[in-house]
Scaffold this active site. Structure first.
Site, PDB file in Angstrom:
ATOM      1  N   PRO A 169      -4.000   3.172  14.198  1.00 46.55           N
ATOM      2  CA  PRO A 169      -4.389   4.587  14.173  1.00 46.55           C
ATOM      3  C   PRO A 169      -5.895   4.780  14.273  1.00 46.55           C
ATOM      4  O   PRO A 169      -6.681   3.914  13.877  1.00 46.55           O
ATOM      5  CB  PRO A 169      -3.895   5.065  12.804  1.00 46.55           C
ATOM      6  CG  PRO A 169      -3.092   3.950  12.207  1.00 46.55           C
ATOM      7  CD  PRO A 169      -3.572   2.707  12.869  1.00 46.55           C
ATOM      8  N   GLY A 197       0.826  -1.215   0.000  1.00 48.88           N
ATOM      9  CA  GLY A 197       0.000   0.000   0.000  1.00 48.88           C
ATOM     10  C   GLY A 197       0.852   1.253   0.000  1.00 48.88           C
ATOM     11  O   GLY A 197       0.540   2.235   0.681  1.00 48.88           O
ATOM     12  N   ALA A 198       1.917   1.226  -0.822  1.00 48.34           N
ATOM     13  CA  ALA A 198       2.860   2.357  -0.829  1.00 48.34           C
ATOM     14  C   ALA A 198       2.444   3.458  -1.810  1.00 48.34           C
ATOM     15  O   ALA A 198       3.141   4.462  -1.935  1.00 48.34           O
ATOM     16  CB  ALA A 198       4.268   1.863  -1.167  1.00 48.34           C
ATOM     17  N   THR A 199       1.324   3.285  -2.493  1.00 48.82           N
ATOM     18  CA  THR A 199       0.937   4.275  -3.511  1.00 48.82           C
ATOM     19  C   THR A 199       0.197   5.467  -2.926  1.00 48.82           C
ATOM     20  O   THR A 199      -0.095   6.424  -3.647  1.00 48.82           O
ATOM     21  CB  THR A 199       0.033   3.627  -4.581  1.00 48.82           C
ATOM     22  OG1 THR A 199      -1.101   3.044  -3.921  1.00 48.82           O
ATOM     23  CG2 THR A 199       0.765   2.567  -5.372  1.00 48.82           C
ATOM     24  N   SER A 204      -5.921  -0.802  13.435  1.00 49.87           N
ATOM     25  CA  SER A 204      -6.787   0.385  13.492  1.00 49.87           C
ATOM     26  C   SER A 204      -7.454   0.418  14.863  1.00 49.87           C
ATOM     27  O   SER A 204      -7.571  -0.619  15.530  1.00 49.87           O
ATOM     28  CB  SER A 204      -7.872   0.274  12.412  1.00 49.87           C
ATOM     29  OG  SER A 204      -8.855   1.276  12.573  1.00 49.87           O
ATOM     30  N   TYR A 209     -15.604  -4.096   8.389  1.00 55.76           N
ATOM     31  CA  TYR A 209     -14.280  -3.458   8.447  1.00 55.76           C
ATOM     32  C   TYR A 209     -13.684  -3.690   9.837  1.00 55.76           C
ATOM     33  O   TYR A 209     -12.509  -4.073   9.965  1.00 55.76           O
ATOM     34  CB  TYR A 209     -14.361  -1.962   8.125  1.00 55.76           C
ATOM     35  CG  TYR A 209     -13.007  -1.284   8.249  1.00 55.76           C
ATOM     36  CD1 TYR A 209     -11.957  -1.610   7.390  1.00 55.76           C
ATOM     37  CD2 TYR A 209     -12.763  -0.341   9.254  1.00 55.76           C
ATOM     38  CE1 TYR A 209     -10.701  -1.025   7.520  1.00 55.76           C
ATOM     39  CE2 TYR A 209     -11.509   0.252   9.389  1.00 55.76           C
ATOM     40  CZ  TYR A 209     -10.483  -0.094   8.521  1.00 55.76           C
ATOM     41  OH  TYR A 209      -9.232   0.482   8.665  1.00 55.76           O
TER      42      TYR A 209
HETATM   43  P1  NDP Z   1      -5.209   4.847   1.391  1.00 54.14           P
HETATM   44  O1  NDP Z   1      -6.490   4.539   0.684  1.00 54.14           O
HETATM   45  O2  NDP Z   1      -4.625   6.190   1.223  1.00 54.14           O
HETATM   46  O3  NDP Z   1      -4.110   3.752   1.006  1.00 54.14           O
HETATM   47  C1  NDP Z   1      -4.438   2.396   0.893  1.00 54.14           C
HETATM   48  C2  NDP Z   1      -3.281   1.664   0.233  1.00 54.14           C
HETATM   49  O4  NDP Z   1      -3.611   0.252   0.170  1.00 54.14           O
HETATM   50  C3  NDP Z   1      -3.035   2.120  -1.195  1.00 54.14           C
HETATM   51  O5  NDP Z   1      -1.655   2.275  -1.416  1.00 54.14           O
HETATM   52  C4  NDP Z   1      -3.587   0.997  -2.040  1.00 54.14           C
HETATM   53  O6  NDP Z   1      -2.823   0.852  -3.227  1.00 54.14           O
HETATM   54  C5  NDP Z   1      -3.376  -0.228  -1.140  1.00 54.14           C
HETATM   55  N1  NDP Z   1      -4.333  -1.269  -1.478  1.00 54.14           N
HETATM   56  C6  NDP Z   1      -5.675  -1.247  -1.315  1.00 54.14           C
HETATM   57  N2  NDP Z   1      -6.229  -2.354  -1.826  1.00 54.14           N
HETATM   58  C7  NDP Z   1      -5.217  -3.098  -2.331  1.00 54.14           C
HETATM   59  C8  NDP Z   1      -5.148  -4.350  -3.008  1.00 54.14           C
HETATM   60  N3  NDP Z   1      -6.242  -5.048  -3.275  1.00 54.14           N
HETATM   61  N4  NDP Z   1      -3.945  -4.814  -3.392  1.00 54.14           N
HETATM   62  C9  NDP Z   1      -2.821  -4.099  -3.136  1.00 54.14           C
HETATM   63  N5  NDP Z   1      -2.809  -2.929  -2.494  1.00 54.14           N
HETATM   64  C10 NDP Z   1      -3.991  -2.424  -2.117  1.00 54.14           C
HETATM   65  O7  NDP Z   1      -5.498   4.556   2.931  1.00 54.14           O
HETATM   66  P2  NDP Z   1      -4.576   4.606   4.251  1.00 54.14           P
HETATM   67  O8  NDP Z   1      -3.215   5.025   3.954  1.00 54.14           O
HETATM   68  O9  NDP Z   1      -5.359   5.358   5.250  1.00 54.14           O
HETATM   69  O10 NDP Z   1      -4.629   3.082   4.662  1.00 54.14           O
HETATM   70  C11 NDP Z   1      -3.492   2.295   4.942  1.00 54.14           C
HETATM   71  C12 NDP Z   1      -3.824   1.337   6.070  1.00 54.14           C
HETATM   72  O11 NDP Z   1      -4.124   2.085   7.243  1.00 54.14           O
HETATM   73  C13 NDP Z   1      -5.031   0.440   5.812  1.00 54.14           C
HETATM   74  O12 NDP Z   1      -4.747  -0.848   6.283  1.00 54.14           O
HETATM   75  C14 NDP Z   1      -6.126   1.091   6.656  1.00 54.14           C
HETATM   76  O13 NDP Z   1      -7.096   0.157   7.049  1.00 54.14           O
HETATM   77  C15 NDP Z   1      -5.302   1.573   7.826  1.00 54.14           C
HETATM   78  N6  NDP Z   1      -5.888   2.609   8.640  1.00 54.14           N
HETATM   79  C16 NDP Z   1      -6.281   3.817   8.098  1.00 54.14           C
HETATM   80  C17 NDP Z   1      -6.836   4.791   8.912  1.00 54.14           C
HETATM   81  C18 NDP Z   1      -7.351   6.084   8.381  1.00 54.14           C
HETATM   82  O14 NDP Z   1      -8.117   6.759   9.095  1.00 54.14           O
HETATM   83  N7  NDP Z   1      -6.966   6.507   7.201  1.00 54.14           N
HETATM   84  C19 NDP Z   1      -6.946   4.579  10.364  1.00 54.14           C
HETATM   85  C20 NDP Z   1      -6.545   3.274  10.821  1.00 54.14           C
HETATM   86  C21 NDP Z   1      -6.010   2.355   9.983  1.00 54.14           C
HETATM   87  P3  NDP Z   1      -3.442   0.594  -4.692  1.00 54.14           P
HETATM   88  O15 NDP Z   1      -4.826   1.166  -4.704  1.00 54.14           O
HETATM   89  O16 NDP Z   1      -2.490   1.283  -5.613  1.00 54.14           O
HETATM   90  O17 NDP Z   1      -3.421  -0.884  -4.829  1.00 54.14           O
HETATM   91  C1  8X3 Z   2      -9.733   3.714  10.045  1.00 54.97           C
HETATM   92  C2  8X3 Z   2     -10.286   4.445  11.216  1.00 54.97           C
HETATM   93  O1  8X3 Z   2     -12.419   4.995  12.478  1.00 54.97           O
HETATM   94  O2  8X3 Z   2     -12.486   5.108  10.054  1.00 54.97           O
HETATM   95  O3  8X3 Z   2      -9.368   2.423  10.375  1.00 54.97           O
HETATM   96  O4  8X3 Z   2     -12.407   2.980  11.169  1.00 54.97           O
HETATM   97  S1  8X3 Z   2     -11.983   4.354  11.217  1.00 54.97           S
END
Ligand code: NDP
Ligand code: 8X3
Length: 252
Positions: free
Chosen positions: A182, A10-12, A139, A152
Site C-alpha cells: 500500500p 499486527g491485529a490490534t 509498502s 524504513y
Molecule cells: P498500525 O500502527 O495501525 O498497526 C501496526 C500493527 O503492528 C499493530 O497491530 C501493532 O500491534 C503491530 N506491531 C508493531 N510492532 C510490533 C511488535 N514489535 N510485535 C508485534 N506486533 C507489532 O499500522 P498499519 O496498520 O498501517 O501497519 C500495518 C502494516 O502495513 C505495517 O507492516 C506497515 O509497514 C504497513 N504499511 C502501512 C502503510 C500506511 O500508510 N499506514 C502503507 C504501507 C504499508 P501492537 O502495537 O499491539 O504490538
Molecule cells: C507506509 C507508506 O509512504 O509512509 O509504508 O512509507 S509510506
C-alpha cells in the site's frame, strides 16, 4: 466445508484489525497477534460472535516468544491456512546522518526479522499439509525510496525480496505467496513514526483522501479468496490522489 484459519500479525490496529474483522464476517477462524493484550481481548470478544478466535500476545522481535506463542496454539487452530505478515511500523523520518540507531534496530527487527521468525514458525506446517497462503504486507516504500525513508524503505525492500524468495521456494509445495504494497493508509502508522506527535501524524493524511485500513482489508480478502489456480503475486495500491511516495495531490 471446513472453515479456514488465518493468523494475522499486527491485529490490534489499522490494516491487521480491519482484516481480522472482514475475515470474521466471511467465516474465517482467527488467530490474532499483537503486543497490546487489552485490544486483543476486546477484539476476540467481538469477533467470537462470528467465528472461533484465539489470540497470542507477543513481540515479533523476541524469537523465543514467537516460537513459544505459535507452539502454544490449541489443536483446533493449529492448521493455519492463511498467514498475514502485517505487523510493522516506521520509526522516525530523519535523514540518514541524523537517524537514531534504536529506530533502525526497531524497523529491521520488527519489519524484517519479526516477519521471518513468524514465517519460520508457521511454514513447516503448511509444507507438511501441502497447502497454505502467505500474504506479506510490503509498502510502496519497498518499491521506491523517499527522503528520510532510508531504513524504513530498506526494511520494506527486504520484505519485497523475502516475498519473491518465499514464492520461488514454496510455490511447488502447494503454498501461495504474495505481497500487498500500500501507499498512504490512515492508521496509527504515522503516530508511531512520529512517536506520539499526533499533530504531525494527522498532517500526513490531510488535504487529500488517503486509503483506509478497510480498503486494504478488502484487497487482502479478495487475494485470499481467489480460486486455487490464481495467485496475486505482488500488488501496489495507492490513494487516487497519490502518484508516488513523494507526489500527492494535496489541496493545501
Ligand atoms: P498500525 O500502527 O495501525 O498497526 C501496526 C500493527 O503492528 C499493530 O497491530 C501493532 O500491534 C503491530 N506491531 C508493531 N510492532 C510490533 C511488535 N514489535 N510485535 C508485534 N506486533 C507489532 O499500522 P498499519 O496498520 O498501517 O501497519 C500495518 C502494516 O502495513 C505495517 O507492516 C506497515 O509497514 C504497513 N504499511 C502501512 C502503510 C500506511 O500508510 N499506514 C502503507 C504501507 C504499508 P501492537 O502495537 O499491539 O504490538
Ligand atoms: C507506509 C507508506 O509512504 O509512509 O509504508 O512509507 S509510506
Amino acid at each position: 466445508m471446513d472453515k479456514k484459519t488465518a493468523l494475522i500479525t499486527g491485529a490490534t490496529s489499522g490494516i491487521g484489525k480491519a482484516t481480522a474483522i472482514l475475515f470474521a464476517e466471511n467465516g474465517i477462524n482467527l488467530i490474532l497477534c499483537g503486543r497490546r493484550k487489552d485490544r486483543l481481548d476486546t477484539l476476540q470478544r467481538e469477533l467470537s460472535e462470528k467465528v472461533k478466535v484465539h489470540y497470542l500476545s507477543f513481540d515479533v522481535r523476541n524469537k523465543e516468544a514467537v516460537f513459544n506463542a505459535i507452539n502454544s496454539i490449541p489443536s483446533e487452530f493449529k492448521n493455519i491456512d492463511i498467514l498475514i505478515n502485517n505487523a510493522g511500523n516506521a520509526h522516525g523520518l530523519a535523514p540518514i546522518d541524523q537517524g537514531e540507531i534504536d529506530d533502525w534496530d526497531a524497523m529491521m527487527d520488527i519489519n524484517v526479522k519479526g516477519l521471518l521468525y513468524v514465517s519460520k514458525a508457521i511454514i513447516p506446517g503448511m509444507v507438511a499439509r501441502k497447502k497454505g497462503h502467505i500474504i506479506n504486507i510490503g509498502s510502496t516504500a519497498g518499491k521506491e525510496v523517499y527522503p528520510g525513508g532510508n531504513v524504513y524503505c530498506a526494511s520494506k525492500h527486504a520484505v519485497d525480496a523475502i516475498n519473491q524468495g518465499m514464492r520461488l521456494d514454496l510455490h511447488a509445495k502447494g503454498i501461495k505467496v504474495g505481497a500487498i504494497n500500500p501507499g498512504l493508509v490512515e492508521t496509527e502508522f504515522s503516530k508511531v513514526r512520529f512517536k506520539g506527535d499526533t499533530e504531525k501524524a494527522d498532517k500526513v493524511y490531510q488535504g487529500y483522501t488517503p486509503l483506509t485500513p478497510e480498503d486494504i482489508a478488502e484487497i487482502i480478502y479478495f487475494t485470499i479468496s481467489r480460486p486455487a489456480h490464481v495467485n496475486i503475486a505482488d500488488l501496489i495500491v495507492m490513494p487516487s490522489d497519490q502518484a508516488s511516495s513523494t507526489i500527492v495531490n494535496k489541496t493545501e
